[in-house]
Scaffold this motif. Structure first.
Motif, mmCIF file in Angstrom:
data_model
loop_
_atom_site.group_PDB
_atom_site.id
_atom_site.type_symbol
_atom_site.label_atom_id
_atom_site.label_comp_id
_atom_site.label_asym_id
_atom_site.label_seq_id
_atom_site.Cartn_x
_atom_site.Cartn_y
_atom_site.Cartn_z
ATOM 1 N N ALA A 1 5.146 0.011 -1.298
ATOM 2 C CA ALA A 1 5.509 -0.921 -2.370
ATOM 3 C C ALA A 1 5.311 -0.255 -3.711
ATOM 4 N N ASP A 2 6.254 -0.518 -4.601
ATOM 5 C CA ASP A 2 6.139 -0.062 -5.972
ATOM 6 C C ASP A 2 5.348 -1.127 -6.737
ATOM 7 N N PRO B 1 1.904 -1.904 -15.043
ATOM 8 C CA PRO B 1 1.984 -0.458 -15.223
ATOM 9 C C PRO B 1 0.659 0.258 -15.012
ATOM 10 N N GLU B 2 -0.450 -0.421 -15.252
ATOM 11 C CA GLU B 2 -1.760 0.215 -15.120
ATOM 12 C C GLU B 2 -2.389 -0.034 -13.753
ATOM 13 N N ASP B 3 -1.634 -0.626 -12.853
ATOM 14 C CA ASP B 3 -2.093 -0.870 -11.490
ATOM 15 C C ASP B 3 -3.378 -1.713 -11.473
ATOM 16 N N ARG B 4 -3.435 -2.735 -12.364
ATOM 17 C CA ARG B 4 -4.614 -3.600 -12.432
ATOM 18 C C ARG B 4 -4.553 -4.716 -11.395
ATOM 19 N N PHE B 5 -3.351 -5.109 -11.030
ATOM 20 C CA PHE B 5 -3.161 -6.181 -10.050
ATOM 21 C C PHE B 5 -2.674 -5.592 -8.733
ATOM 22 N N VAL C 1 0.223 10.476 5.915
ATOM 23 C CA VAL C 1 -0.275 9.788 4.709
ATOM 24 C C VAL C 1 -1.445 8.884 5.095
ATOM 25 N N GLU C 2 -2.178 8.456 4.068
ATOM 26 C CA GLU C 2 -3.319 7.573 4.268
ATOM 27 C C GLU C 2 -3.122 6.269 3.503
ATOM 28 N N LEU C 3 -3.898 5.286 3.896
ATOM 29 C CA LEU C 3 -3.847 3.976 3.250
ATOM 30 C C LEU C 3 -4.202 4.091 1.763
ATOM 31 N N GLY C 4 -3.374 3.489 0.930
ATOM 32 C CA GLY C 4 -3.605 3.520 -0.510
ATOM 33 C C GLY C 4 -3.021 4.719 -1.220
#
Length: 421
Positions: free
Chosen positions: A263-264, A324-328, A144-147
């Motif tokens: 992390a979720d 939910p929108e992965d803004r933070f 896997v890769e970062l991110g």
């Protein structure tokens, strides 16, 4: 003849004392008369001097009273004049505009306010996961890769370990024996042999699970060749994003060394830092506004530490932030605003309305008429966000909310006398 001379001499002696006495009495009377006259004259003179002194005393008293009245009147006038000049200020419309003076009518009302606290976004410690080897190993391959977003069970990294190789060999040895004995049954092989074979296979399996292998990895050992011993794979235990991957292929890593952090990010933690002296009460579920990197969200209070952070010396409050929108993202600094409302109406002014008076007491400036300002001493109550509860004022008074410093300066200039009068 002789008798006649003696008679005359005797008569002279008899009359001489009488004349002397009379003369002495006459002289005494004259002296008394002169003394009385002198006394009268002295009384007259003394009376004139007394009258003169009395007149002079009245005049002096009058002059003293006049001087006192003049002096007192002057001092009183100065005092009043100084009080008038020191107590009020007249500011025209142009000055008011240039100084940015803002005046508003004071009202008793319920106040909505907020309390600010710096914060930081963190991963949810209950859903995040650190992936690390359980025994000393060597990294063979990364998957896997970062991110990258991964799902539970997805391969992350392949490792090699001599300890794992031995555990795999023990399992491969114990498994055929257990398969043969379990096929014969307890009644044929006896309890002791049956229990020993069962304990060996269970111990070998438990060891592999403890090293991080799963059921599929263990099942594959039954058909794998000898060349595969020692290799094993670490897989994702939760769904989430790869936040860290601090390793390189060929690197030897120790047991417990983190290789990947998952992390979720659909739910993050926000740790807000309040002053240790803060006495605000935050109930579980209370909402707060979170601002980070130009984005705004709403978080809810979930936990609060019962100790003061030893490094920052602050009171830590933990909030949960839906994302939910992965803004933070974890690691962002945030501004946290807790919102409150007073339970009863209060009189409160902004902190900018408060000034220290000449005697050090807190003062606000009341507009008595257009452009006329007078200082009023107040007692401070609780802090309500950017406001401060005050007593000593009445609802309906017009109070300087902004520009109080300029008003204070004008009053100070009005009370300054260059002649020290």
């Amino acid at each position: 003849m002789k008798k006649a001379l003696i008679s005359v001499f005797a008569l002279t002696l008899l009359t001489a004392p009488l004349s002397f006495v009379q003369a002495e009495e006459d002289a005494h009377q004259e002296a008394g008369h002169d003394h009385a006259a002198s006394g009268d004259d002295h009384q007259e003179v003394t009376g004139e001097e007394g009258e003169h002194k009395e007149d002079h005393g009245e005049e002096g008293e009058h002059e003293e009273e006049g001087d006192h009245e003049e002096e007192g009147g002057h001092g009183h006038e100065d005092e009043n004049g100084g009080h008038e000049e020191a107590a009020t200020a007249s500011i025209n419309a142009k000055q008011k505009e240039l100084a940015g003076i803002e005046v508003a009518t004071l009202e008793s009302k319920h106040v909505d306010y907020e309390i600010y606290a710096p914060g930081e976004l963190l991963t949810n410690g209950y859903t995040s996961y650190h992936v690390s080897p359980r025994v000393a190993s060597v990294v063979l391959r990364r998957h896997v890769e970062l991110g990258e977003h991964v799902t539970k069970g997805q391969p992350l990294v392949t490792l090699f370990s001599e300890t794992v190789a031995q555990a795999q060999a023990d399992y491969r040895k114990a498994f055929p024996e257990w398969k043969r004995i379990s096929g014969l049954g307890r009644s044929v092989v006896g309890d002791q042999r049956f229990n020993t074979a069962k304990a060996n296979i269970e111990a070998a399996r438990a060891t592999l699970l403890a090293y991080g292998l799963n059921d599929d990895d263990i099942g594959a050992l039954k058909a794998s060749g000898v060349d595969s011993l020692g290799e094993y794979m670490l897989r994702a235990r939760v769904d989430g994003a790869v936040l860290t991957d601090e390793f390189e292929q060929g690197q030897r890593v120790e047991a417990g060394q983190p290789l990947v952090t998952l992390a979720d990010e659909s739910e993050l933690w926000v740790e807000a830092h309040l002053p240790a002296s803060s006495d605000i009460v935050l109930e579980k579920g209370a909402e707060a506004e979170v601002r980070a990197a130009g984005r705004v969200g709403v978080a809810t209070v979930s936990q609060e530490a019962h100790t003061i952070d030893p490094v920052t010396r602050t009171r830590i409050v933990r909030l949960e932030l839906d994302n939910p929108e992965d803004r933070f993202h974890p690691g962002m600094f945030a501004d946290v605003y807790f919102r409150f409302k007073t339970s009863e109406p209060v009189l409160a002014v902004p902190e900018t309305a408060l000034m220290r008076g000449a005697d050090g007491d807190w003062t606000v400036y009341v507009e008595e008429a257009e452009g006329e300002y007078e200082p009023v001493e107040v007692e401070l109550g609780r802090s309500i966000g950017g406001l401060r509860e005050v007593s000593g004022l009445a609802a309906g008074q017009r109070v300087v909310l902004r520009g109080a410093f300029f008003v204070a300066s004008e009053i100070a200039k009005g009370g300054f006398d260059p002649h020290n009068h």
